[in-house]
Motif scaffolding. Structure first.
Motif, PDB file in Angstrom:
ATOM      1  N   CYS A  63       5.629 -29.598 -15.373  1.00 32.83           N
ATOM      2  CA  CYS A  63       4.236 -29.873 -15.735  1.00 32.83           C
ATOM      3  C   CYS A  63       4.085 -29.796 -17.255  1.00 32.83           C
ATOM      4  N   SER A 115      -1.643 -40.148  -4.952  1.00 29.39           N
ATOM      5  CA  SER A 115      -1.369 -39.349  -6.142  1.00 29.39           C
ATOM      6  C   SER A 115      -0.147 -38.472  -5.951  1.00 29.39           C
ATOM      7  N   THR A 138      -1.459 -41.519 -10.389  1.00 29.80           N
ATOM      8  CA  THR A 138      -2.181 -42.034  -9.234  1.00 29.80           C
ATOM      9  C   THR A 138      -2.042 -43.548  -9.203  1.00 29.80           C
ATOM     10  N   ALA A 149      -4.805 -30.559  -3.619  1.00 23.03           N
ATOM     11  CA  ALA A 149      -3.929 -30.279  -4.756  1.00 23.03           C
ATOM     12  C   ALA A 149      -4.355 -28.982  -5.438  1.00 23.03           C
ATOM     13  N   TYR A 160      -0.786 -35.738 -13.431  1.00 25.59           N
ATOM     14  CA  TYR A 160      -0.624 -36.511 -12.197  1.00 25.59           C
ATOM     15  C   TYR A 160      -0.412 -37.980 -12.529  1.00 25.59           C
ATOM     16  N   HIS A 196       1.159 -33.976  -3.058  1.00 23.96           N
ATOM     17  CA  HIS A 196       0.792 -35.376  -2.844  1.00 23.96           C
ATOM     18  C   HIS A 196      -0.591 -35.452  -2.207  1.00 23.96           C
ATOM     19  N   TRP A 227       1.386 -35.184  -7.999  1.00 29.89           N
ATOM     20  CA  TRP A 227       1.078 -34.192  -9.018  1.00 29.89           C
ATOM     21  C   TRP A 227       2.360 -33.581  -9.560  1.00 29.89           C
TER      22      TRP A 227
END
Length: 643
Positions: free
Chosen positions: A537, A448, A435, A261, A433, A455, A450
């Motif tokens: 994000c 996970s 998870t 990631a 993220y 992934h 993100w």
């Protein structure tokens, strides 16, 4: 008449004796002592260096090695525990305003209905000593005073993270500092005194002791800058463990980066000088824990002297873990690797097996309902609590609201990150993220998603150090089940968190585990699910940013909205992704505020006092000028450097 009176008297005597016998045969409610450290790892062997912890808890209790924090940073993790909820339900998702901190906790009313109040309702006296949460300060210590405690003695900011400057507010009273003392020693003395006050009472007690160790220390420079430095041990422990190093597990500073990631993949390999500095930081963490370990021994001795040890549950845990060099990382937490989320959870008490290691899966939001179950106070746990009861004893194995069988979520929201102890280092890549962890005897997966759209999927049963991301090489059958599971857990509430499969398979209650769901007869069912995705994000939780929602999670789900030009079909499709990798624009502390801080002396090394002396003679009132001057500490980056 005479015989009637004698008979009645004998009947009353017999009834009294039976009642007394029944009362003596029914044990009183157990006492509960909860010791809760700050930033202590479960994966880097720190508990091995604590002899009293080993003697009184590990050897005489059970280690629950699959216990996790579901958000790996102090304030959100503590609130999650206090409320028995995931962070996406508390909406405390950061360490400081606007999305975290004590003021937000109070403003949202979270302190009106939480663990200490439930314990009081269950008939317990409640006590809290040490660190409560970020942004509980010299300015707002009684605005409001934390509810639910018969006795509280809490650390207050901006001095919480300074080992040799111990500043407390007791029972909502104006704060005092303890001149020339080591903070953990003061917590030790207060905790032992709190136990001593239980000597002459039969009322069960709940005592939560929360030392700040082994958290790093904040350093405020003469120029007003704030930085972190490693933990500071008591002077008597400063020279221990000279040859100890961070465990050189395969994920420690690897030659080739295996994490894929964006948050991880561009980290450069640490040079020898930095590795040596990390080893010394590790040693300082172990050294700082020695004062905690001394406290453990003292508290057990007091319980033994009172004759209450056999009817007391003692629990040891930490708010989150910590990483030091794993996957080339600088010091810190906040990630979803095992070093950050897997935390110590050790329990001793009536019905707890001795010297055992348990594989039961549990999380911090399970602790509150578990304590109430031990206290026989289930009726005081609200229905909205996400957590279940951990089967610590045979009785609790039959509890009607058990923990989730094998799965839980880990979550985080941040658009930047900074390395602790290295203020010039910026971690590239947003740290937002979701998870899902699924752990059983037959499998152990970490999956996970993100906010960048990346992934990760690790099979920790075969790859415990997360060295091989198998997402692209894994059969769609497994990925589809994990995708569906993360859709539910990312926003679950109450019993849906404990049994997510009933949402995924509403017409088939026999599905309880991932193994059940993997049967090929369900393959078509999973082709209907949309994939989980973030819109962008962001640095906070927004349900509309995390799609799809349950109820519109099938590909053929379409929601129609009315516009001026008619009806328009809207799909749960991801929006453009945004990456903000900038550090916040933080101010230096101005001279006038520095002057207020300097009103409290900051010794280089704290003196040691005997537990048998009156430690209160060291207390000095915090100057009123500092209490009356409202200061927004987050404005100066106080919580952005490693809280």
């Amino acid at each position: 008449m005479k015989f009637t009176i004698i008979g009645a008297a004998l009947f009353l005597l017999q009834s009294f004796l039976l009642t007394e016998a029944k009362r003596e045969a029914t044990p009183s409610k157990p006492n509960i002592l909860f010791i809760f450290t700050d930033d202590q790892d479960a994966k880097l062997d720190s508990i091995d260096y604590m002899p009293n912890l080993q003697k009184y808890l590990v050897q005489q209790g059970t280690i629950y090695r699959n216990h996790y924090a579901t958000i790996s940073v102090c304030c959100p993790s503590r609130v999650s525990l206090l409320r028995g909820q995931y962070a996406h339900n508390t909406n405390i998702t950061d360490v400081s305003p606007p999305y975290g901190g004590y003021a937000r906790f109070s403003r949202l009313g979270l302190g009106d209905n939480y663990l200490p109040i439930w314990m009081q309702e269950a008939g317990y006296s409640t006590h809290y000593i040490g660190k409560l949460m970020n942004e509980y300060t010299v300015n707002n210590y009684n605005n409001p005073k934390p509810k639910g405690f018969d006795y509280q003695d809490q650390l207050v900011d901006p001095f919480t993270y300074i080992y040799n400057t111990a500043v407390f507010s007791r029972n909502g009273e104006p704060p005092v500092y303890y001149n020339n003392t080591y903070q953990t020693d003061v917590i030790h003395a207060k905790a032992r005194d709190a136990l001593k006050r239980q000597r002459d009472t039969d009322k069960p007690f709940f005592l939560w002791v929360a030392p700040m160790a082994p958290h790093g220390q904040f350093f405020i420079g003469d120029n007003g800058s704030i930085e972190t430095m490693p933990a500071v041990p008591a002077t008597r422990h400063a020279n221990l463990f000279k040859d100890v190093k961070i465990p050189r597990n395969p994920n420690f500073n690897p030659e080739n980066q295996t994490k894929t990631a964006s948050f991880w993949k561009d980290m450069e390999r640490l040079n020898d000088t930095i590795v040596e500095e990390l080893d010394e930081a590790y040693r300082d963490r172990l050294r700082a824990l020695q004062a905690v370990d001394e406290m453990i021994g003292s508290l057990f001795e007091e319980l033994e002297e009172q004759g209450k040890l056999d009817n007391t549950y003692v629990i040891y845990s930490a708010d989150n873990g910590y990483h030091l060099g794993q996957h080339r990382s600088y010091p810190g937490k906040c990630s979803n690797i095992e070093e950050d989320i897997n935390v110590p959870f050790i329990v001793r008490g009536p019905g707890i097996e001795k010297g055992k290691i348990s594989d039961v899966v549990s999380s911090h939001h399970d602790i509150a309902p578990t304590l109430l179950a031990l206290a026989k106070g289930d009726e005081y746990v609200p229905d909205w609590v996400d957590g279940g009861v951990i089967p610590l004893t045979k009785d609790l194995e039959r509890h009607p609201k058990p923990v989730a069988k094998e799965s839980f979520a880990v979550e985080f929201w941040a658009t930047f990150n900074m390395a602790e102890n290295y203020p010039s280092i910026k971690i590239v890549g947003p740290n937002t993220y979701k998870t899902v962890r699924v752990i059983s005897d037959n499998y152990n997966y970490m999956y996970s998603v993100w906010c960048t759209g990346e992934h990760e999927l690790y099979n920790l049963k075969d790859d415990p150090y997360e060295l091989n991301n198998i997402y692209g090489n894994t059969h769609i059958q497994l990925r589809s089940r994990l995708d569906a599971l993360i859709i539910v857990l990312k926003a679950c509430r109450a019993d849906n968190c404990r049994d997510p499969w009933r949402i995924i398979h509403p017409e088939d209650p026999s599905i309880k585990t991932l193994e059940d769901a993997l049967h090929e007869k369900y393959d078509y069912h999973y082709t209907q699910f949309q994939k989980f995705t973030f819109g962008e994000c962001e640095n906070h939780y927004s349900a509309s940013n995390e799609l799809p929602h349950i109820g519109s999670h099938f590909i053929n789900n379409i929601t129609y909205i009315h516009t001026n030009s008619g009806s328009q079909a809207v799909f749960s499709a991801p929006r453009n992704q945004k990456r903000d990798e900038t550090k916040p624009d933080l101010k230096s502390i101005p001279e006038d505020i520095l002057g207020l801080l300097y009103l409290i002396p900051k010794p280089e090394q704290a003196g040691q006092f005997s537990l048998d002396e009156d430690y209160e003679k060291h207390s000095v009132p915090v100057p009123q000028e500092l209490i009356d001057t409202h200061i927004n500490w987050s404005e100066y980056g106080f919580y952005n450097v490693g809280s």
